[in-house]
Design an enzyme around this catalytic site. Structure first.
Site, PDB file in Angstrom:
ATOM      1  N   THR A  98       0.873  -1.182   0.000  1.00 33.91           N
ATOM      2  CA  THR A  98       0.000   0.000   0.000  1.00 33.91           C
ATOM      3  C   THR A  98       0.901   1.221   0.000  1.00 33.91           C
ATOM      4  O   THR A  98       1.647   1.429   0.972  1.00 33.91           O
ATOM      5  CB  THR A  98      -0.892   0.035   1.259  1.00 33.91           C
ATOM      6  OG1 THR A  98      -1.639  -1.181   1.317  1.00 33.91           O
ATOM      7  CG2 THR A  98      -1.852   1.205   1.208  1.00 33.91           C
ATOM      8  N   LYS A 173      -7.955   1.553  -3.306  1.00 31.42           N
ATOM      9  CA  LYS A 173      -7.659   1.143  -1.922  1.00 31.42           C
ATOM     10  C   LYS A 173      -7.736   2.347  -0.966  1.00 31.42           C
ATOM     11  O   LYS A 173      -8.316   2.283   0.113  1.00 31.42           O
ATOM     12  CB  LYS A 173      -6.253   0.510  -1.895  1.00 31.42           C
ATOM     13  CG  LYS A 173      -5.615   0.411  -0.538  1.00 31.42           C
ATOM     14  CD  LYS A 173      -5.617  -0.963   0.025  1.00 31.42           C
ATOM     15  CE  LYS A 173      -5.133  -0.947   1.459  1.00 31.42           C
ATOM     16  NZ  LYS A 173      -5.338  -2.164   2.160  1.00 31.42           N
ATOM     17  N   LYS A 248      -1.801   5.134   8.445  1.00 38.02           N
ATOM     18  CA  LYS A 248      -0.985   5.194   7.219  1.00 38.02           C
ATOM     19  C   LYS A 248      -1.888   5.430   5.998  1.00 38.02           C
ATOM     20  O   LYS A 248      -1.630   6.304   5.172  1.00 38.02           O
ATOM     21  CB  LYS A 248      -0.205   3.885   7.052  1.00 38.02           C
ATOM     22  CG  LYS A 248       0.500   3.760   5.704  1.00 38.02           C
ATOM     23  CD  LYS A 248       1.126   2.395   5.483  1.00 38.02           C
ATOM     24  CE  LYS A 248       1.611   2.266   4.037  1.00 38.02           C
ATOM     25  NZ  LYS A 248       2.190   0.980   3.715  1.00 38.02           N
TER      26      LYS A 248
HETATM   27  P1  NAD Z   1       5.906  -5.839   7.311  1.00 43.90           P
HETATM   28  O1  NAD Z   1       6.613  -4.677   7.895  1.00 43.90           O
HETATM   29  O2  NAD Z   1       5.563  -7.011   8.161  1.00 43.90           O
HETATM   30  O3  NAD Z   1       6.742  -6.389   6.044  1.00 43.90           O
HETATM   31  C1  NAD Z   1       7.498  -5.590   5.170  1.00 43.90           C
HETATM   32  C2  NAD Z   1       8.757  -6.374   4.832  1.00 43.90           C
HETATM   33  O4  NAD Z   1       9.498  -5.636   3.853  1.00 43.90           O
HETATM   34  C3  NAD Z   1       9.677  -6.576   6.042  1.00 43.90           C
HETATM   35  O5  NAD Z   1       9.974  -7.956   6.199  1.00 43.90           O
HETATM   36  C4  NAD Z   1      10.924  -5.757   5.686  1.00 43.90           C
HETATM   37  O6  NAD Z   1      12.127  -6.306   6.190  1.00 43.90           O
HETATM   38  C5  NAD Z   1      10.875  -5.803   4.172  1.00 43.90           C
HETATM   39  N1  NAD Z   1      11.673  -4.769   3.512  1.00 43.90           N
HETATM   40  C6  NAD Z   1      11.855  -3.480   3.896  1.00 43.90           C
HETATM   41  N2  NAD Z   1      12.675  -2.848   3.019  1.00 43.90           N
HETATM   42  C7  NAD Z   1      13.017  -3.770   2.078  1.00 43.90           C
HETATM   43  C8  NAD Z   1      13.850  -3.716   0.924  1.00 43.90           C
HETATM   44  N3  NAD Z   1      14.478  -2.590   0.537  1.00 43.90           N
HETATM   45  N4  NAD Z   1      14.000  -4.851   0.195  1.00 43.90           N
HETATM   46  C9  NAD Z   1      13.375  -6.001   0.570  1.00 43.90           C
HETATM   47  N5  NAD Z   1      12.584  -6.108   1.666  1.00 43.90           N
HETATM   48  C10 NAD Z   1      12.404  -4.991   2.400  1.00 43.90           C
HETATM   49  O7  NAD Z   1       4.577  -5.236   6.631  1.00 43.90           O
HETATM   50  P2  NAD Z   1       3.261  -6.042   6.170  1.00 43.90           P
HETATM   51  O8  NAD Z   1       2.272  -6.023   7.260  1.00 43.90           O
HETATM   52  O9  NAD Z   1       3.672  -7.320   5.536  1.00 43.90           O
HETATM   53  O10 NAD Z   1       2.703  -5.029   5.063  1.00 43.90           O
HETATM   54  C11 NAD Z   1       3.308  -4.912   3.787  1.00 43.90           C
HETATM   55  C12 NAD Z   1       2.481  -3.947   2.958  1.00 43.90           C
HETATM   56  O11 NAD Z   1       1.134  -4.430   2.868  1.00 43.90           O
HETATM   57  C13 NAD Z   1       2.400  -2.536   3.536  1.00 43.90           C
HETATM   58  O12 NAD Z   1       2.468  -1.620   2.465  1.00 43.90           O
HETATM   59  C14 NAD Z   1       1.050  -2.526   4.235  1.00 43.90           C
HETATM   60  O13 NAD Z   1       0.503  -1.233   4.335  1.00 43.90           O
HETATM   61  C15 NAD Z   1       0.239  -3.415   3.317  1.00 43.90           C
HETATM   62  N6  NAD Z   1      -0.923  -4.064   3.957  1.00 43.90           N
HETATM   63  C16 NAD Z   1      -0.790  -4.651   5.184  1.00 43.90           C
HETATM   64  C17 NAD Z   1      -1.898  -5.263   5.755  1.00 43.90           C
HETATM   65  C18 NAD Z   1      -1.803  -5.928   7.116  1.00 43.90           C
HETATM   66  O14 NAD Z   1      -2.853  -6.257   7.697  1.00 43.90           O
HETATM   67  N7  NAD Z   1      -0.602  -6.179   7.639  1.00 43.90           N
HETATM   68  C19 NAD Z   1      -3.138  -5.268   5.088  1.00 43.90           C
HETATM   69  C20 NAD Z   1      -3.217  -4.696   3.830  1.00 43.90           C
HETATM   70  C21 NAD Z   1      -2.098  -4.085   3.272  1.00 43.90           C
END
Ligand code: NAD
Length: 297
Positions: A98, A173, A248
């Site tokens: 997102t 979204k 966010k």
């Molecule tokens: P998270 O923080 O658990 O995972 C993000 C991952 O990206 C981490 O493991 C981090 O180490 C990795 N990362 C950071 N920089 C990086 C790079 N340069 N190269 C490779 N990996 C890198 O977050 P999440 O909960 O998995 O969410 C991910 C996305 O999905 C976000 O944009 C969030 O807004 C969206 N989202 C989350 C949810 C939810 O319920 N968690 C729901 C819908 C959307």
């Protein structure tokens, strides 16, 4: 299709990659976190040491990253690899993070300039949906790119909507979640006031959920405990959808509103209220936890 590079193996990314693996795809996984790479290896994925290594030989690249700045940096590495001919012909890049609409459009431009097909495909459904493979994907991109991405999205999701051109998935979204934030705050206020006026939660639920105040925030995800279908309110507001993530998304909606010259006062106020809730320590609580804060006040 079959060679997937998956970048960003966090709460959402790891289970999404797992579903692709279970469906018979070969998954090459990269995350900056060593612990995340180790979890991917333990599940049978190939851990790569860099974006370039992960995408080498891929016909699909999926990213699931925290924000637009990180996405842009990863897409710069992806496009350099594509320009060097490291990916298969006709490869498609799917970004499910997102992020703001501007970064999403920038990522599309970077990817297409490097000869890749490109789709922004943010999700709703949370970690539970990622694990169950039932996410809703809101996709933006050309018909050709969407067609290339669709079989992979169908493995990870239950509902796939092609919303339009580049950035349309993020736009859908952000608009949905702005309305969700506003409606949840309204539901919290209505149930808190009902309580102060001596109404039982059950009576308030029975009336509102079948009257003109009905909405998803009441009918499916009621912020008052003990009424309606089970929701985070019934487990002391453990998420669910964390308030920090709602904040966010509301900030992204305000960024998009500013960039397009529209004022969205309700969205702006919702962002302000969630900012306060998060600053007061509610960030890890479900976004319906505002109800508890109101009752306490
Ligand atoms: P998270 O923080 O658990 O995972 C993000 C991952 O990206 C981490 O493991 C981090 O180490 C990795 N990362 C950071 N920089 C990086 C790079 N340069 N190269 C490779 N990996 C890198 O977050 P999440 O909960 O998995 O969410 C991910 C996305 O999905 C976000 O944009 C969030 O807004 C969206 N989202 C989350 C949810 C939810 O319920 N968690 C729901 C819908 C959307």
């Amino acid at each position: 299709m079959g060679e997937i590079a998956f970048i960003g193996l966090g709460n959402m990314g790891l289970p999404m990659a797992r579903n692709l693996l279970s469906a018979g795809r070969s998954v090459s996984a990269f995350d900056v976190s060593e612990a995340a790479r180790a979890r991917a290896t333990a599940e049978g994925m190939r851990a790569a040491a860099s974006v370039a290594e992960a995408v080498s030989g891929a016909d699909v690249v999926v990213t699931m990253l925290p924000n637009g700045a990180i996405l842009s940096a990863v897409y710069a590495e992806l496009s350099a690899a594509a320009e060097a001919g490291a990916l298969k012909a006709g490869a498609v890049a799917i970004d499910s993070s997102t992020v703001d609409v501007e970064s999403a459009r920038g990522a599309h431009a970077t990817a297409t300039a490097a000869g890749l097909l490109s789709v922004d495909a943010p999700v709703s459904g949370g970690v539970g949906g990622a694990e169950a493979g039932t996410l809703t994907f809101m996709a933006g991109g050309s018909d050709e790119a969407f067609a290339a991405a669709k079989p992979e999205l169908e493995v990870m999701g239950g509902r796939i909507v092609h919303c339009g051109g580049p950035g349309s998935g993020q736009a859908a979204k952000i608009c949905n979640n702005m309305l969700l934030g506003i409606s949840m705050l309204g539901a919290c206020e209505a149930f808190a006031l009902a309580e102060k006026l001596g109404l039982s939660g059950q009576a308030a639920f029975e009336v509102i959920s079948t009257s003109s105040g009905s909405c998803w925030s009441v009918n499916t995800y009621c912020p008052a405990p003990g009424v309606g279908p089970e929701s985070p309110a019934d487990r002391d507001y453990a998420p669910g959808f964390a308030a920090a993530l709602m904040l966010k998304d509301l900030m992204l909606s305000q960024q998009a509103a500013r960039a397009s010259g529209l004022t969205t006062p309700m969205g702006a106020y919702a962002a302000e209220l969630y900012e306060k809730f998060v600053a007061d320590g509610g960030g890890e609580k479900d976004f319906s936890g505002v109800m508890a804060a109101l009752r306490g006040g």
